[in-house]
Design a protein around this motif. Sequence first.
Motif, short mmCIF file in Angstrom:
data_model
loop_
_atom_site.label_atom_id
_atom_site.label_comp_id
_atom_site.label_asym_id
_atom_site.label_seq_id
_atom_site.Cartn_x
_atom_site.Cartn_y
_atom_site.Cartn_z
N SER A 261 -22.55 -20.60 18.27
CA SER A 261 -21.79 -21.11 19.41
C SER A 261 -22.18 -20.38 20.68
O SER A 261 -22.47 -19.18 20.66
N LEU A 262 -22.16 -21.12 21.78
CA LEU A 262 -22.36 -20.56 23.11
C LEU A 262 -21.00 -20.56 23.81
O LEU A 262 -20.21 -21.49 23.64
N ASN A 263 -20.78 -19.53 24.64
CA ASN A 263 -19.49 -19.39 25.30
C ASN A 263 -19.60 -19.59 26.80
O ASN A 263 -20.58 -19.20 27.43
N CYS A 264 -18.57 -20.20 27.37
CA CYS A 264 -18.45 -20.36 28.82
C CYS A 264 -17.01 -20.04 29.19
O CYS A 264 -16.10 -20.78 28.82
N SER A 265 -16.81 -18.92 29.90
CA SER A 265 -15.46 -18.59 30.34
C SER A 265 -15.34 -18.87 31.84
O SER A 265 -16.31 -18.71 32.58
N TYR A 266 -14.17 -19.30 32.27
CA TYR A 266 -13.99 -19.66 33.67
C TYR A 266 -12.71 -19.07 34.21
O TYR A 266 -11.76 -18.82 33.45
N THR A 267 -12.68 -18.85 35.51
CA THR A 267 -11.52 -18.20 36.12
C THR A 267 -10.78 -19.11 37.09
O THR A 267 -9.77 -18.71 37.65
N THR B 5 -15.98 -27.78 23.03
CA THR B 5 -14.53 -27.65 22.97
C THR B 5 -14.04 -26.91 24.20
O THR B 5 -14.80 -26.18 24.86
N LEU B 6 -12.75 -27.07 24.49
CA LEU B 6 -12.18 -26.47 25.70
C LEU B 6 -10.81 -25.87 25.42
O LEU B 6 -9.97 -26.50 24.76
N THR B 7 -10.61 -24.62 25.90
CA THR B 7 -9.29 -24.00 25.89
C THR B 7 -8.90 -23.75 27.35
O THR B 7 -9.64 -24.13 28.26
N LYS B 8 -7.79 -23.06 27.55
CA LYS B 8 -7.33 -22.83 28.93
C LYS B 8 -8.17 -21.79 29.67
O LYS B 8 -8.07 -21.67 30.89
N LYS B 9 -9.01 -21.05 28.93
CA LYS B 9 -9.80 -20.00 29.59
C LYS B 9 -11.29 -20.13 29.35
O LYS B 9 -12.08 -19.49 30.04
N SER C 181 -9.32 -31.29 29.68
CA SER C 181 -8.08 -30.59 29.38
C SER C 181 -8.20 -29.80 28.08
O SER C 181 -9.00 -30.15 27.19
N ALA C 182 -7.40 -28.73 27.99
CA ALA C 182 -7.42 -27.86 26.82
C ALA C 182 -7.16 -28.68 25.56
O ALA C 182 -6.27 -29.54 25.53
N GLY C 183 -7.96 -28.40 24.53
CA GLY C 183 -7.83 -29.12 23.28
C GLY C 183 -8.80 -30.27 23.13
O GLY C 183 -9.00 -30.79 22.04
#
Lengths: 114, 111
Positions: free
Chosen positions: B20-26, B65-69, B52-54
């Motif tokens: 998996s690759l990660n992308c975090s956002y602020t 996939t997407l979460t809130k962060k 949207s998350a989920g």
Amino acid sequence: DAGITQSPRYKITETGRQVTLMCHQTWSHSYMFWYRQDLGHGLRLIYYSAAADITDKGEVPDGYVVSRSKTENFPLTLESATRSQTSVYFCASSKPGRGNEKLFFGSGTQLSVL
Amino acid sequence: EDQVTQSPEALRLQEGESSSLNCSYTVSGLRGLFWYRQDPGKGPEFLFTLYSAGEEKEKERLKATLTKKESFLHITAPKPEDSATYLCAVQDPGGSEKLVFGKGTKLTVNP
């Protein structure tokens, strides 16, 4: 379906010279963008345009000028090229509205300023 | 402070080795998160949009996939042709259509 085309593909110029990079799209997308891509920085927005005659600055606009007299064209001019403007430049376009936000990119112009 | 941070910077996998690759956002009030693929010498090519998350999107061996962060790009049983740089971007929270990109993850899949 020509899509979005950039010219030239490669350009070598000298410091202080004026250079214009061309971008043309055939989809009549209202939004157009110019990004530059550099190692360690990723893609950074230079200028964008929401419609003909409407342009706005992005993250790194200094030293660049844009115009958009026609919807399909969005040229980027370096008024007096500097070595720090050596980069790969990408033009992109999109339609407005939710669900249409994805950008369609050209193949890029690799610019070297000597 | 970067609005979009991708990790790792580079990833080497053997063919068939999932990861998996990660992308975090602020940004607050996420309007849209985008994944692109970029091959050497070419412009980025759109893969997915998540709002949207989920939310989850799939295309062949890729699943976003997407979460809130953060967002993940899962690669299942990758093949050498999946080798590319994968870019994550978020839509400008200020309301314009511009995208803010992360620096990308360079994926290499060895046969």
